[in-house]
Write a protein that holds these residues in place. Structure first.
Motif, PDB file in Angstrom:
ATOM      1  N   GLY A  24       0.820  -1.211   0.000  1.00 52.44           N
ATOM      2  CA  GLY A  24       0.000   0.000   0.000  1.00 52.44           C
ATOM      3  C   GLY A  24       0.849   1.255   0.000  1.00 52.44           C
ATOM      4  N   PHE A  25       1.930   1.245   0.786  1.00 55.00           N
ATOM      5  CA  PHE A  25       2.823   2.401   0.797  1.00 55.00           C
ATOM      6  C   PHE A  25       3.466   2.602  -0.568  1.00 55.00           C
ATOM      7  CE2 PHE A  25       6.909   4.478   1.279  1.00 55.00           C
ATOM      8  CZ  PHE A  25       6.551   5.613   1.978  1.00 55.00           C
ATOM      9  N   GLY A  26       3.918   1.508  -1.174  1.00 60.91           N
ATOM     10  CA  GLY A  26       4.569   1.619  -2.478  1.00 60.91           C
ATOM     11  C   GLY A  26       3.638   2.168  -3.550  1.00 60.91           C
ATOM     12  N   ILE A  27       2.423   1.666  -3.569  1.00 63.32           N
ATOM     13  CA  ILE A  27       1.447   2.151  -4.555  1.00 63.32           C
ATOM     14  C   ILE A  27       1.111   3.616  -4.285  1.00 63.32           C
ATOM     15  CG2 ILE A  27      -0.936   1.901  -5.347  1.00 63.32           C
ATOM     16  CD1 ILE A  27      -0.576  -1.129  -4.908  1.00 63.32           C
ATOM     17  N   GLY A  28       0.881   3.945  -3.016  1.00 67.80           N
ATOM     18  CA  GLY A  28       0.586   5.327  -2.667  1.00 67.80           C
ATOM     19  C   GLY A  28       1.744   6.264  -2.978  1.00 67.80           C
ATOM     20  N   PHE A  29       2.962   5.782  -2.764  1.00 66.88           N
ATOM     21  CA  PHE A  29       4.134   6.603  -3.059  1.00 66.88           C
ATOM     22  C   PHE A  29       4.204   6.918  -4.553  1.00 66.88           C
ATOM     23  CE2 PHE A  29       8.648   7.531  -3.603  1.00 66.88           C
ATOM     24  CZ  PHE A  29       8.867   8.378  -2.545  1.00 66.88           C
ATOM     25  N   CYS A  30       3.936   5.906  -5.387  1.00 65.19           N
ATOM     26  CA  CYS A  30       3.965   6.137  -6.837  1.00 65.19           C
ATOM     27  C   CYS A  30       2.876   7.113  -7.273  1.00 65.19           C
ATOM     28  CB  CYS A  30       3.806   4.815  -7.573  1.00 65.19           C
ATOM     29  SG  CYS A  30       5.227   3.729  -7.407  1.00 65.19           S
ATOM     30  N   VAL A  31       1.685   6.948  -6.750  1.00 65.24           N
ATOM     31  CA  VAL A  31       0.588   7.858  -7.108  1.00 65.24           C
ATOM     32  C   VAL A  31       0.893   9.275  -6.616  1.00 65.24           C
ATOM     33  CG1 VAL A  31      -1.853   8.376  -6.678  1.00 65.24           C
ATOM     34  CG2 VAL A  31      -1.137   6.038  -7.189  1.00 65.24           C
ATOM     35  N   GLY A  32       1.422   9.385  -5.388  1.00 68.84           N
ATOM     36  CA  GLY A  32       1.769  10.695  -4.850  1.00 68.84           C
ATOM     37  C   GLY A  32       2.877  11.374  -5.635  1.00 68.84           C
ATOM     38  N   MET A  33       3.845  10.594  -6.108  1.00 67.78           N
ATOM     39  CA  MET A  33       4.917  11.193  -6.910  1.00 67.78           C
ATOM     40  C   MET A  33       4.390  11.682  -8.256  1.00 67.78           C
ATOM     41  SD  MET A  33       8.452   9.205  -6.098  1.00 67.78           S
ATOM     42  CE  MET A  33       9.275  10.178  -7.305  1.00 67.78           C
ATOM     43  N   THR A  68       3.617  11.530   1.678  1.00 59.85           N
ATOM     44  CA  THR A  68       2.333  11.781   2.336  1.00 59.85           C
ATOM     45  C   THR A  68       1.275  10.787   1.893  1.00 59.85           C
ATOM     46  OG1 THR A  68       2.836  14.135   2.487  1.00 59.85           O
ATOM     47  CG2 THR A  68       0.527  13.497   2.709  1.00 59.85           C
ATOM     48  N   PHE A  69       1.115  10.633   0.583  1.00 61.83           N
ATOM     49  CA  PHE A  69       0.075   9.736   0.096  1.00 61.83           C
ATOM     50  C   PHE A  69       0.408   8.287   0.416  1.00 61.83           C
ATOM     51  CE2 PHE A  69      -2.722   7.739  -3.061  1.00 61.83           C
ATOM     52  CZ  PHE A  69      -3.883   8.422  -2.784  1.00 61.83           C
ATOM     53  N   GLY A  70       1.695   7.933   0.349  1.00 64.57           N
ATOM     54  CA  GLY A  70       2.093   6.572   0.706  1.00 64.57           C
ATOM     55  C   GLY A  70       1.807   6.252   2.156  1.00 64.57           C
ATOM     56  N   THR A  71       2.044   7.206   3.044  1.00 64.72           N
ATOM     57  CA  THR A  71       1.766   6.990   4.463  1.00 64.72           C
ATOM     58  C   THR A  71       0.281   6.775   4.697  1.00 64.72           C
ATOM     59  OG1 THR A  71       3.665   8.344   5.078  1.00 64.72           O
ATOM     60  CG2 THR A  71       1.973   8.007   6.763  1.00 64.72           C
ATOM     61  N   PHE A  72      -0.552   7.585   4.074  1.00 64.07           N
ATOM     62  CA  PHE A  72      -1.999   7.422   4.258  1.00 64.07           C
ATOM     63  C   PHE A  72      -2.493   6.110   3.653  1.00 64.07           C
ATOM     64  CE2 PHE A  72      -1.984  12.093   4.955  1.00 64.07           C
ATOM     65  CZ  PHE A  72      -2.542  12.071   6.215  1.00 64.07           C
ATOM     66  N   MET A  73      -1.923   5.697   2.530  1.00 59.81           N
ATOM     67  CA  MET A  73      -2.316   4.417   1.954  1.00 59.81           C
ATOM     68  C   MET A  73      -1.898   3.260   2.860  1.00 59.81           C
ATOM     69  SD  MET A  73      -3.951   4.285  -1.001  1.00 59.81           S
ATOM     70  CE  MET A  73      -3.392   2.827  -1.839  1.00 59.81           C
ATOM     71  N   ALA A  74      -0.710   3.341   3.456  1.00 57.83           N
ATOM     72  CA  ALA A  74      -0.261   2.295   4.357  1.00 57.83           C
ATOM     73  C   ALA A  74      -1.150   2.229   5.597  1.00 57.83           C
ATOM     74  CB  ALA A  74       1.188   2.529   4.769  1.00 57.83           C
TER      75      ALA A  74
END
Length: 81
Positions: A24-33, A68-74
Protein backbone atom coordinates in the motif's frame (compact mmCIF):
# COMPACT_ATOMS: atom_id res chain seq x y z
CA UNK A 1 -22.18 -13.32 -9.27
CA UNK A 2 -19.84 -14.95 -6.71
CA UNK A 3 -16.20 -15.44 -7.56
CA UNK A 4 -15.00 -19.04 -7.69
CA UNK A 5 -12.48 -19.99 -5.04
CA UNK A 6 -8.99 -20.64 -6.39
CA UNK A 7 -7.40 -23.78 -4.93
CA UNK A 8 -4.30 -23.07 -2.87
CA UNK A 9 -1.06 -24.93 -3.47
CA UNK A 10 0.70 -26.64 -0.61
CA UNK A 11 2.57 -24.12 1.49
CA UNK A 12 1.00 -21.10 -0.23
CA UNK A 13 0.07 -18.41 2.25
CA UNK A 14 -1.71 -15.10 2.15
CA UNK A 15 0.57 -12.05 2.46
CA UNK A 16 0.95 -10.78 6.00
CA UNK A 17 -0.56 -7.53 7.15
CA UNK A 18 2.88 -5.89 7.13
CA UNK A 19 3.45 -7.04 3.53
CA UNK A 20 0.11 -5.54 2.53
CA UNK A 21 1.01 -2.27 4.26
CA UNK A 22 4.34 -2.17 2.40
CA UNK A 23 2.53 -2.71 -0.89
CA UNK A 24 0.00 0.00 0.00
CA UNK A 25 2.82 2.40 0.80
CA UNK A 26 4.57 1.62 -2.48
CA UNK A 27 1.45 2.15 -4.55
CA UNK A 28 0.59 5.33 -2.67
CA UNK A 29 4.13 6.60 -3.06
CA UNK A 30 3.96 6.14 -6.84
CA UNK A 31 0.59 7.86 -7.11
CA UNK A 32 1.77 10.70 -4.85
CA UNK A 33 4.92 11.19 -6.91
CA UNK A 34 2.90 11.37 -10.12
CA UNK A 35 0.54 13.96 -8.68
CA UNK A 36 3.50 15.82 -7.19
CA UNK A 37 5.14 15.97 -10.62
CA UNK A 38 2.00 17.44 -12.15
CA UNK A 39 1.15 19.94 -9.42
CA UNK A 40 4.76 20.80 -8.65
CA UNK A 41 5.62 21.27 -12.31
CA UNK A 42 2.69 23.55 -13.00
CA UNK A 43 3.29 25.48 -9.79
CA UNK A 44 6.98 25.93 -10.52
CA UNK A 45 6.38 27.06 -14.09
CA UNK A 46 3.70 29.46 -12.89
CA UNK A 47 6.13 30.88 -10.33
CA UNK A 48 8.68 31.43 -13.08
CA UNK A 49 11.27 28.84 -12.06
CA UNK A 50 13.67 27.66 -14.74
CA UNK A 51 16.58 25.25 -14.89
CA UNK A 52 17.94 23.97 -11.61
CA UNK A 53 15.30 25.75 -9.52
CA UNK A 54 12.55 24.05 -11.53
CA UNK A 55 14.04 20.57 -11.10
CA UNK A 56 14.65 21.08 -7.37
CA UNK A 57 11.13 22.37 -6.76
CA UNK A 58 9.48 19.57 -8.74
CA UNK A 59 11.65 16.92 -7.08
CA UNK A 60 10.88 18.20 -3.60
CA UNK A 61 7.16 18.31 -4.35
CA UNK A 62 7.25 14.76 -5.75
CA UNK A 63 8.98 13.34 -2.66
CA UNK A 64 6.63 15.17 -0.30
CA UNK A 65 3.53 14.09 -2.20
CA UNK A 66 4.75 10.51 -2.45
CA UNK A 67 5.60 10.27 1.23
CA UNK A 68 2.33 11.78 2.34
CA UNK A 69 0.07 9.74 0.10
CA UNK A 70 2.09 6.57 0.71
CA UNK A 71 1.77 6.99 4.46
CA UNK A 72 -2.00 7.42 4.26
CA UNK A 73 -2.32 4.42 1.95
CA UNK A 74 -0.26 2.29 4.36
CA UNK A 75 -2.42 3.39 7.29
CA UNK A 76 -5.59 2.67 5.35
CA UNK A 77 -4.29 -0.76 4.39
CA UNK A 78 -3.36 -1.48 7.99
CA UNK A 79 -6.85 -0.57 9.15
CA UNK A 80 -8.34 -3.03 6.65
CA UNK A 81 -6.14 -5.95 7.82
Amino acid sequence: MPVAAVPQHRGAQQPSCFDRMKLGFGIGFCVGMASGALFGGFGALRAGFRGRELIQHVGKTMIQGGGTFGTFMAIGTGIRC
